[in-house]
Design a protein around this motif. Structure first.
Motif, PDB file in Angstrom:
ATOM      1  N   TYR A 127      57.324  34.649  11.888  1.00 53.48           N
ATOM      2  CA  TYR A 127      56.298  34.992  12.871  1.00 53.48           C
ATOM      3  C   TYR A 127      56.819  36.022  13.870  1.00 53.48           C
ATOM      4  CZ  TYR A 127      52.787  34.534  16.519  1.00 53.48           C
ATOM      5  OH  TYR A 127      51.817  34.805  17.444  1.00 53.48           O
ATOM      6  N   ALA A 128      58.064  35.843  14.338  1.00 51.58           N
ATOM      7  CA  ALA A 128      58.634  36.781  15.314  1.00 51.58           C
ATOM      8  C   ALA A 128      58.754  38.184  14.725  1.00 51.58           C
ATOM      9  CB  ALA A 128      59.997  36.278  15.787  1.00 51.58           C
ATOM     10  N   SER A 129      59.225  38.286  13.481  1.00 53.03           N
ATOM     11  CA  SER A 129      59.370  39.602  12.858  1.00 53.03           C
ATOM     12  C   SER A 129      58.017  40.238  12.593  1.00 53.03           C
ATOM     13  CB  SER A 129      60.178  39.486  11.559  1.00 53.03           C
ATOM     14  OG  SER A 129      59.589  38.552  10.676  1.00 53.03           O
ATOM     15  N   LEU A 130      57.044  39.443  12.137  1.00 53.53           N
ATOM     16  CA  LEU A 130      55.702  39.977  11.885  1.00 53.53           C
ATOM     17  C   LEU A 130      55.032  40.423  13.178  1.00 53.53           C
ATOM     18  CD1 LEU A 130      53.261  40.434  10.010  1.00 53.53           C
ATOM     19  CD2 LEU A 130      52.613  38.056  10.425  1.00 53.53           C
ATOM     20  N   ASN A 131      55.130  39.604  14.222  1.00 51.68           N
ATOM     21  CA  ASN A 131      54.511  39.948  15.497  1.00 51.68           C
ATOM     22  C   ASN A 131      55.123  41.216  16.084  1.00 51.68           C
ATOM     23  OD1 ASN A 131      52.802  39.266  17.890  1.00 51.68           O
ATOM     24  ND2 ASN A 131      54.787  39.081  18.881  1.00 51.68           N
ATOM     25  N   THR A 132      56.461  41.336  16.029  1.00 48.00           N
ATOM     26  CA  THR A 132      57.135  42.543  16.531  1.00 48.00           C
ATOM     27  C   THR A 132      56.690  43.764  15.743  1.00 48.00           C
ATOM     28  OG1 THR A 132      59.068  41.236  17.192  1.00 48.00           O
ATOM     29  CG2 THR A 132      59.379  43.614  16.963  1.00 48.00           C
ATOM     30  N   GLN A 137      53.215  48.872  15.885  1.00 44.14           N
ATOM     31  CA  GLN A 137      52.306  49.835  15.235  1.00 44.14           C
ATOM     32  C   GLN A 137      50.981  49.962  15.975  1.00 44.14           C
ATOM     33  OE1 GLN A 137      54.442  50.908  13.248  1.00 44.14           O
ATOM     34  NE2 GLN A 137      55.558  48.989  13.160  1.00 44.14           N
ATOM     35  N   SER A 138      50.738  49.079  16.947  1.00 48.24           N
ATOM     36  CA  SER A 138      49.422  49.034  17.578  1.00 48.24           C
ATOM     37  C   SER A 138      49.334  49.989  18.761  1.00 48.24           C
ATOM     38  CB  SER A 138      49.125  47.605  18.072  1.00 48.24           C
ATOM     39  OG  SER A 138      49.217  46.683  17.020  1.00 48.24           O
ATOM     40  N   PRO A 139      48.309  50.853  18.811  1.00 46.87           N
ATOM     41  CA  PRO A 139      48.079  51.662  20.010  1.00 46.87           C
ATOM     42  C   PRO A 139      47.843  50.756  21.215  1.00 46.87           C
ATOM     43  CG  PRO A 139      46.733  52.432  18.174  1.00 46.87           C
ATOM     44  CD  PRO A 139      47.322  51.127  17.756  1.00 46.87           C
ATOM     45  N   THR A 140      48.228  51.231  22.380  1.00 46.21           N
ATOM     46  CA  THR A 140      48.174  50.411  23.590  1.00 46.21           C
ATOM     47  C   THR A 140      46.792  49.798  23.812  1.00 46.21           C
ATOM     48  OG1 THR A 140      49.881  51.772  24.607  1.00 46.21           O
ATOM     49  CG2 THR A 140      48.566  50.410  26.072  1.00 46.21           C
ATOM     50  N   LYS A 141      45.743  50.582  23.678  1.00 45.10           N
ATOM     51  CA  LYS A 141      44.409  50.080  24.004  1.00 45.10           C
ATOM     52  C   LYS A 141      43.867  49.108  22.955  1.00 45.10           C
ATOM     53  CE  LYS A 141      41.943  54.050  21.997  1.00 45.10           C
ATOM     54  NZ  LYS A 141      40.946  55.113  22.269  1.00 45.10           N
ATOM     55  N   PHE A 142      44.465  49.116  21.742  1.00 44.56           N
ATOM     56  CA  PHE A 142      43.993  48.217  20.691  1.00 44.56           C
ATOM     57  C   PHE A 142      44.880  46.987  20.516  1.00 44.56           C
ATOM     58  CE2 PHE A 142      42.189  52.306  19.044  1.00 44.56           C
ATOM     59  CZ  PHE A 142      40.867  51.962  19.240  1.00 44.56           C
ATOM     60  N   ASN A 147      46.351  41.342  18.542  1.00 46.29           N
ATOM     61  CA  ASN A 147      46.778  40.007  18.929  1.00 46.29           C
ATOM     62  C   ASN A 147      45.738  38.970  18.530  1.00 46.29           C
ATOM     63  OD1 ASN A 147      48.485  38.063  20.524  1.00 46.29           O
ATOM     64  ND2 ASN A 147      46.591  37.924  21.689  1.00 46.29           N
ATOM     65  N   LEU A 148      44.460  39.314  18.672  1.00 44.47           N
ATOM     66  CA  LEU A 148      43.388  38.407  18.256  1.00 44.47           C
ATOM     67  C   LEU A 148      43.477  38.127  16.767  1.00 44.47           C
ATOM     68  CD1 LEU A 148      40.721  36.869  18.709  1.00 44.47           C
ATOM     69  CD2 LEU A 148      39.525  39.037  18.361  1.00 44.47           C
ATOM     70  N   PHE A 149      43.751  39.170  15.990  1.00 52.28           N
ATOM     71  CA  PHE A 149      43.842  39.006  14.539  1.00 52.28           C
ATOM     72  C   PHE A 149      44.995  38.065  14.174  1.00 52.28           C
ATOM     73  CE2 PHE A 149      45.646  40.343  10.436  1.00 52.28           C
ATOM     74  CZ  PHE A 149      44.548  40.121   9.625  1.00 52.28           C
ATOM     75  N   ILE A 150      46.164  38.272  14.797  1.00 48.67           N
ATOM     76  CA  ILE A 150      47.319  37.413  14.512  1.00 48.67           C
ATOM     77  C   ILE A 150      47.006  35.968  14.888  1.00 48.67           C
ATOM     78  CG2 ILE A 150      49.727  36.941  15.103  1.00 48.67           C
ATOM     79  CD1 ILE A 150      50.076  39.924  15.674  1.00 48.67           C
ATOM     80  N   ALA A 151      46.468  35.779  16.086  1.00 46.03           N
ATOM     81  CA  ALA A 151      46.182  34.418  16.564  1.00 46.03           C
ATOM     82  C   ALA A 151      45.099  33.756  15.722  1.00 46.03           C
ATOM     83  CB  ALA A 151      45.754  34.462  18.032  1.00 46.03           C
ATOM     84  N   PHE A 152      44.099  34.525  15.305  1.00 43.72           N
ATOM     85  CA  PHE A 152      43.013  33.960  14.503  1.00 43.72           C
ATOM     86  C   PHE A 152      43.540  33.449  13.169  1.00 43.72           C
ATOM     87  CE2 PHE A 152      39.789  34.429  11.186  1.00 43.72           C
ATOM     88  CZ  PHE A 152      38.799  33.595  11.683  1.00 43.72           C
ATOM     89  N   THR A 153      44.400  34.233  12.504  1.00 46.38           N
ATOM     90  CA  THR A 153      44.934  33.792  11.217  1.00 46.38           C
ATOM     91  C   THR A 153      45.816  32.566  11.395  1.00 46.38           C
ATOM     92  OG1 THR A 153      46.736  35.422  11.448  1.00 46.38           O
ATOM     93  CG2 THR A 153      44.814  36.073  10.173  1.00 46.38           C
TER      94      THR A 153
END
Length: 452
Positions: A127-132, A137-142, A147-153
């Motif tokens: 989880y730590a490696s995937l989240n990092t 890769q995520s633009p600041t505004k997105f 984070n919603l996608f990670i938490a939802f899964t």
């Protein structure tokens, strides 16, 4: 729960009556466990009566493994890469699942406990490696959306466990099912590139970073001609030549750049409190709900709603305000749950309702803290710091697994403790920097120059 049935007379005893705290064993009678065709690891490995502590030990070892794994091996992601971390830790997770799923006739309780320890370390390192990887890769505004996608899964898997455990009666099969998802993960990782930020700032490999960015450009249909890293002076950006830093050097930076150390300590406390509150409810729904499956289902739904609300607030208000709001609502809910009031009819009780609201607020707050950790941590230290603060969360998780004992002692006292901890998280988090719509720091010197 299983109950004891005295087949000779048809008398039913509950588990507490039979075990009597592990002090008395009813003799000269013919007993059997009524399990409705189910198998349980507690029965197979004799974790009942005076050995019931072994059942709690299984959960504790899982989080102990997570804590040690994150502390000892989190550095691998900053040395060998985020993608490499996902590959190796998924392999260890699969190994742990196989060991855990072995039937008792071909295993031993020591092997089962070892599997729990391995799974704790490997799954949280995954989880730590995937989240990092995703946050880089995520633009600041997105970033709130990712984070919603990670938490939802995460929560979708949590909810999926309810029908799996209800309809599949063999615990070995239940335990083996996650292997399907792990194998899918292992195959998927083969087809993605390493994090461009890691390649550029940790390794100094500009051409490989360009290649990774071109892969992302093809996936997002962005013209590759816009990718140009030639103007970036890596040594100026990070203050030194790009290389993998040791744990000792990262610890030294906490002293050399005090702001970095203070932020890491504050984040560690937020993770610890979040872990305690979250798993305090996860392992206590049997004490708070009349139906075990409904309790866990409501808990999973409250997690998803909490994350969805939190992501909405991430677009509307600063991180500090969100932190105060989330843990403030949680604290208020816990204190209100003490009020001895029941709704008319045989529906959800006021205590259960307030527990769900508190659980919703905690899950949303923890989701925001996860994003806050990645946003505040410099690229050169991000995986290591994420591992350290996540290890603090595992300390809270270890204590949280014992929360059911607190509810046995006193529900009111337990809610007071939960409320005080939530208040501490709300106010201590004020010390962290604001990171909404701010480009994350690239090195520890950026943390010093931006926030001191």
């Amino acid at each position: 729960e299983a109950c004891l049935n005295q087949t000779s007379q048809g008398t039913v005893y509950d588990r507490d009556t039979f075990c009597d705290g592990g002090r008395t064993l009813i003799e000269n009678t013919d007993f059997k466990w009524e399990l409705d065709g189910r198998t349980t690891f507690a029965l197979d490995f004799d974790m009942l009566c005076e050995r019931e502590y072994l059942h709690t030990l299984c959960n504790t070892l899982y989080f102990v493994g997570a804590m040690f794994g994150l502390l000892l091996f989190g550095q691998i992601m900053d040395i060998a890469g985020r993608r490499f971390g996902m590959c190796i830790f998924n392999m260890f997770t699969l190994w742990g699942i196989i060991l855990q799923s072995l039937p008792s006739s071909h295993s031993h309780i020591v092997v089962f406990m070892l599997a729990r320890f391995i799974l704790g370390g490997s799954t949280y390192l995954c989880y730590a490696s995937l989240n990092t990887y995703i946050q880089e890769q995520s633009p600041t505004k997105f970033r709130p959306i990712t984070n919603l996608f990670i938490a939802f899964t995460w929560d979708a898997g949590y909810i999926l466990l309810v029908p799996v455990s209800y309809y599949i009666k063999n615990w070995n099969v239940q335990s083996a099912i996650p292997a399907i998802f792990i194998i899918i993960n292992m195959v998927a990782v083969i087809f993605i590139p390493e994090s461009p930020k890691f390649l550029l700032l940790n390794k100094g490999l500009k051409q490989k970073a360009v290649g990774a960015l071109k892969w992302f450009s093809r996936m997002n249909r962005v013209p590759a001609s816009r990718i140009n890293l030639d103007e970036i002076d890596i040594e100026t950006t990070i203050g030194s030549k790009p290389r993998a830093r040791t744990v000792k050097e990262n610890l030294a930076d906490m002293i050399r750049y005090p702001e970095l150390g203070i932020q890491t300590l504050v984040l560690s406390w937020l993770w610890c409190v979040s872990g305690f509150l979250y798993y305090g409810f996860t392992y206590s729904w049997s004490k708070l709900s009349k139906d075990l499956y409904i309790g866990y289902l409501l808990g999973g739904i409250s997690d998803i709603l909490g994350i969805a609300l939190q992501v909405t607030f991430m677009f509307l208000m600063p991180r500090c305000y969100q932190n105060v709001l989330s843990f403030g609502v949680a604290a208020a809910s816990f204190f209100l749950a003490i009020i001895p009031y029941d709704f008319p009819g045989d529906t959800i009780s006021f205590e259960q309702l307030m527990s769900l609201v508190g659980s919703l607020a905690v899950s949303g707050g923890w989701g925001m803290v996860i994003v806050w950790s990645s946003e505040a941590s410099p690229t050169t230290h991000r995986a290591q710091i994420n591992s350290w603060v996540s290890a603090s969360g595992r300390i809270g998780s270890i204590i949280g697994t014992q929360a059911s004992l607190l509810f046995n002692w006193s529900k009111a006292g337990s809610f007071v403790i939960f409320g005080i901890l939530a208040i501490s998280a709300a106010f201590i988090g004020i010390r962290l920097p604001e990171t909404k719509n701010v480009v994350p720091p690239e090195s520890s010197k950026d943390v010093k120059s931006r926030y001191v």
